[in-house]
Design an enzyme around this catalytic site. Structure first.
Site, mmCIF file in Angstrom:
data_model
loop_
_atom_site.group_PDB
_atom_site.id
_atom_site.type_symbol
_atom_site.label_atom_id
_atom_site.label_comp_id
_atom_site.label_asym_id
_atom_site.label_seq_id
_atom_site.Cartn_x
_atom_site.Cartn_y
_atom_site.Cartn_z
ATOM 1 N N TYR A 33 -2.351 -2.820 18.779
ATOM 2 C CA TYR A 33 -1.633 -1.831 17.969
ATOM 3 C C TYR A 33 -2.520 -0.657 17.556
ATOM 4 O O TYR A 33 -2.187 0.082 16.654
ATOM 5 C CB TYR A 33 -1.026 -2.508 16.736
ATOM 6 C CG TYR A 33 0.049 -3.492 17.120
ATOM 7 C CD1 TYR A 33 1.353 -3.061 17.364
ATOM 8 C CD2 TYR A 33 -0.248 -4.835 17.274
ATOM 9 C CE1 TYR A 33 2.328 -3.953 17.733
ATOM 10 C CE2 TYR A 33 0.729 -5.734 17.649
ATOM 11 C CZ TYR A 33 2.018 -5.287 17.879
ATOM 12 O OH TYR A 33 2.980 -6.174 18.255
ATOM 13 N N ASP A 74 0.875 -1.173 0.000
ATOM 14 C CA ASP A 74 0.000 0.000 0.000
ATOM 15 C C ASP A 74 0.908 1.218 0.000
ATOM 16 O O ASP A 74 1.576 1.503 0.988
ATOM 17 C CB ASP A 74 -0.887 -0.023 1.252
ATOM 18 C CG ASP A 74 -1.817 1.181 1.334
ATOM 19 O OD1 ASP A 74 -1.649 2.120 0.531
ATOM 20 O OD2 ASP A 74 -2.692 1.185 2.217
ATOM 21 N N ARG A 131 -9.937 0.416 10.026
ATOM 22 C CA ARG A 131 -8.782 0.619 10.891
ATOM 23 C C ARG A 131 -8.147 -0.688 11.340
ATOM 24 O O ARG A 131 -7.444 -0.732 12.345
ATOM 25 C CB ARG A 131 -9.158 1.481 12.102
ATOM 26 C CG ARG A 131 -9.727 2.835 11.723
ATOM 27 C CD ARG A 131 -10.048 3.696 12.929
ATOM 28 N NE ARG A 131 -10.802 4.882 12.529
ATOM 29 C CZ ARG A 131 -10.254 6.013 12.084
ATOM 30 N NH1 ARG A 131 -8.948 6.109 11.979
ATOM 31 N NH2 ARG A 131 -11.017 7.033 11.750
ATOM 32 N N TYR A 143 0.275 0.285 14.834
ATOM 33 C CA TYR A 143 -0.685 0.020 13.770
ATOM 34 C C TYR A 143 -0.384 0.904 12.561
ATOM 35 O O TYR A 143 -0.364 2.126 12.657
ATOM 36 C CB TYR A 143 -2.124 0.278 14.241
ATOM 37 C CG TYR A 143 -3.095 0.038 13.116
ATOM 38 C CD1 TYR A 143 -3.317 -1.256 12.660
ATOM 39 C CD2 TYR A 143 -3.735 1.081 12.471
ATOM 40 C CE1 TYR A 143 -4.165 -1.491 11.597
ATOM 41 C CE2 TYR A 143 -4.588 0.856 11.419
ATOM 42 C CZ TYR A 143 -4.804 -0.431 10.988
ATOM 43 O OH TYR A 143 -5.636 -0.673 9.933
ATOM 44 N N LYS A 177 -3.702 -2.810 7.781
ATOM 45 C CA LYS A 177 -3.791 -4.264 7.800
ATOM 46 C C LYS A 177 -2.861 -4.823 6.732
ATOM 47 O O LYS A 177 -2.380 -4.125 5.848
ATOM 48 C CB LYS A 177 -5.232 -4.704 7.568
ATOM 49 C CG LYS A 177 -5.620 -5.933 8.377
ATOM 50 C CD LYS A 177 -5.400 -5.775 9.856
ATOM 51 C CE LYS A 177 -5.783 -7.045 10.632
ATOM 52 N NZ LYS A 177 -5.340 -6.985 12.015
#
Length: 376
Positions: A345, A12, A263, A226, A229
């Site tokens: 996270y 990403d 998220r 975080y 994903k």
């Protein structure tokens, strides 16, 4: 012909708009980086949601620094385009400032297999957005171990010997091999916990050759925070001793629940869609999976066939949306929101730290009352 390596590497590097898609200029830049590159036999630039996916064939084997550097340089060049366009999260999967010999551990997800081409070599490249590597556990189990899904396990003499599963412990960085069917019950104990255990590779027990491989990189474990994903990819060989194309696609007719979605903190149905429809918008979801089919012909990628554009998967999409309706009504409550271990996270640790002094330890208070002569 020498063995052919199929490398699928994704990252990403900037969403258009938000986390929903890849901008056409980013894909165009990726194609320009890979076009007629001397290291490659062939390539295809794909996307799922906001993830750019590089599908490449070559003769250099798995985990080769030159191929990984080509992918890294391509992602860096595409990140510059993303920054120019002010795309959201530009370069978020590139966790290092410079390439260090292999993209594993630097953010991008990697699935690679080296094969000696059969007379006909069909493969399916699976790409998911808004979910984690363990999302492939249930489909890979059904494809390679469940005769109710894959009748070839019973009636095809070339498959009757079964398959071996390499399962990774993503937390402690360990692996174990399970043989199907005799180890099925033991294996299910582990792969039924996809947040920690993920199927990395599947092997044909008769020939020992690779049958499937997935990416198992966990972004939050690499970054310590975080950052999005993992959005995994997977390669599956088909036909002639392996599951048929239809048997590979069949598990996705049931949109099973996966971790990810908004998220990266929610459970949601994995919805099979065409690449054109891989634009997760509702609550940044639901999670999507795309299946592209290719024929390998002397290393050339003949295709793709965008399998989930088939209306035969319309019912799966309808069911996924019904499940999404149900889960969204739960809002911040489990099981829509992930359990606390998976919230590690997100902002949860920060909130816990902020409120730490406001928690009263009832056991200590009880002991204090008892010592003071009060009621225990």
């Amino acid at each position: 012909m020498a063995k052919v390596t199929l490398s699928v590497i994704k990252a990403d590097i900037g969403g258009f708009v938000g986390h929903s898609a890849v901008h056409p200029e980013v894909k165009e830049k990726a194609r320009a980086c890979l076009e007629k590159h001397p290291l490659l036999i062939d390539y295809y630039v794909a996307h799922v949601g906001d993830d750019l996916v590089l599908i490449m064939t070559h003769e250099h084997g798995r985990n080769k620094g030159e191929i990984h550097k080509l992918a890294w340089d391509t992602f860096v060049a595409c990140t510059e385009v993303a920054k120019k366009l002010k795309l959201y999260g530009a370069g978020q999967d590139l966790l290092a400032d410079a390439f260090s010999g292999n993209v594993k551990g630097l953010g991008p997800g990697v699935a690679e297999m080296e094969v000696e081409e059969r007379e006909s070599e069909p493969v399916v490249v699976l790409m998911a957005d808004k979910t984690e590597p363990g999302a492939w556990n249930l489909p890979l189990y059904k494809i390679f171990a469940d005769p109710f899904n894959t009748i070839g396990l019973i009636i095809d003499p070339k498959m009757h010997c079964g398959f071996a599963f390499e399962v990774r412990d993503l937390i402690e960085d360990k692996k174990i091999i399970f043989n199907a069917p005799e180890d099925l019950y033991d294996m299910l104990v582990f792969i039924g916990a996809p947040g920690r255990y993920a199927i990395k590779r599947v092997f044909h027990r008769g020939t020992g050759e690779i049958a499937a491989v997935s990416s198992t990189q966990r972004l939050n474990l690499m970054a310590g925070r975080y950052v999005g994903k993992d959005d995994p990819v997977c390669i599956v060989r088909c036909q002639n001793g392996y599951p048929s194309v239809g048997e590979v696609l069949e598990p996705f007719a049931f949109p099973h629940l996966v971790s990810g979605w908004m998220r990266g903190s929610h459970s949601g149905p994995l919805m099979p869609v065409s690449m054109d429809d891989a634009r997760p918008t509702r609550f940044d979801g639901p999670p999507r999976v795309v299946a592209l089919g290719f024929q390998l012909a002397d290393g050339k990628l003949i295709g793709p066939n965008d399998f989930f554009s088939d209306p035969a998967f319309d019912n799966a999409r309808r069911l996924a949306l019904e499940i999404a309706d149900y889960l969204r009504r739960l809002g911040p409550f489990e099981p829509h929101r992930l359990h606390l271990d998976e919230m590690e996270y997100t902002t949860m640790p920060q909130v816990m730290e902020k409120l730490r002094d406001r928690f009263i330890d009832l056991r200590l208070a009880k002991k204090a009352r008892a010592a003071a002569g009060g009621e225990a």
